[in-house]
Scaffold this motif. Sequence first.
Motif, PDB file in Angstrom:
ATOM      1  N   LEU A 146     -68.951 -28.239  -4.565  1.00  8.70           N
ATOM      2  CA  LEU A 146     -68.240 -27.280  -3.800  1.00  8.70           C
ATOM      3  C   LEU A 146     -68.070 -27.934  -2.424  1.00  8.70           C
TER       4      LEU A 146
ATOM      5  N   VAL B 202     -61.538 -25.497  -3.357  1.00  7.70           N
ATOM      6  CA  VAL B 202     -62.123 -24.745  -2.230  1.00  7.70           C
ATOM      7  C   VAL B 202     -61.707 -25.069  -0.940  1.00  7.70           C
TER       8      VAL B 202
ATOM      9  N   ARG C 117     -60.484 -22.778   1.971  1.00 10.68           N
ATOM     10  CA  ARG C 117     -61.080 -21.351   1.688  1.00 10.68           C
ATOM     11  C   ARG C 117     -62.526 -21.338   2.273  1.00 10.68           C
ATOM     12  N   PHE C 118     -63.249 -22.438   1.874  1.00 13.57           N
ATOM     13  CA  PHE C 118     -64.784 -22.216   2.004  1.00 13.57           C
ATOM     14  C   PHE C 118     -64.939 -23.132   3.193  1.00 13.57           C
TER      15      PHE C 118
ATOM     16  N   MET D 208     -67.063 -18.005   2.611  1.00 11.52           N
ATOM     17  CA  MET D 208     -66.156 -18.035   1.497  1.00 11.52           C
ATOM     18  C   MET D 208     -65.050 -16.905   1.844  1.00 11.52           C
TER      19      MET D 208
ATOM     20  N   ASP E 153     -63.471 -17.617  -8.881  1.00  9.38           N
ATOM     21  CA  ASP E 153     -64.673 -18.042  -8.063  1.00  9.38           C
ATOM     22  C   ASP E 153     -65.814 -17.561  -8.631  1.00  9.38           C
TER      23      ASP E 153
END
Length: 125
Positions: A48, A67, A70-71, A86, A93
């Motif tokens: 990730l 991701v 978003r992360f 997150m 997810d």
Amino acid sequence: QVQLVESGGGLVQPGGSLRLSCTASGGSLDHYAPGWFRQAPGKEREQLACLSSSSRRDGTTHYADSVKGRFTISRDSVKNTVYLEMRSMKPVDTAVYYCEAFVVGCWSDYPGNFWGQGTQVTISS
């Protein structure tokens, strides 16, 4: 021997946010490139995010396309801890999330890499 312990997992509604923590004991995470991966039942491991070694003050970050945006991965060297923020979470997810320490560099395949026991994250209404 450095050990990693993840925490912060739980149940979150779609669109919600969560912050995972990974604390190292027995040594400093600064000697490694820390990252996060997840694994859902019946699926392969998915890398990730990763943060390059803190030998560079402004460590380079790497994100999977799934991701990105978003992360966010970050590090607190004083606390010897790595975080994964997150947001805008989706049911896809849902997985067990693991913290991993890369010996050579982000996402490198090396026998000395190690990871924690994982923390469950579930996205559901």
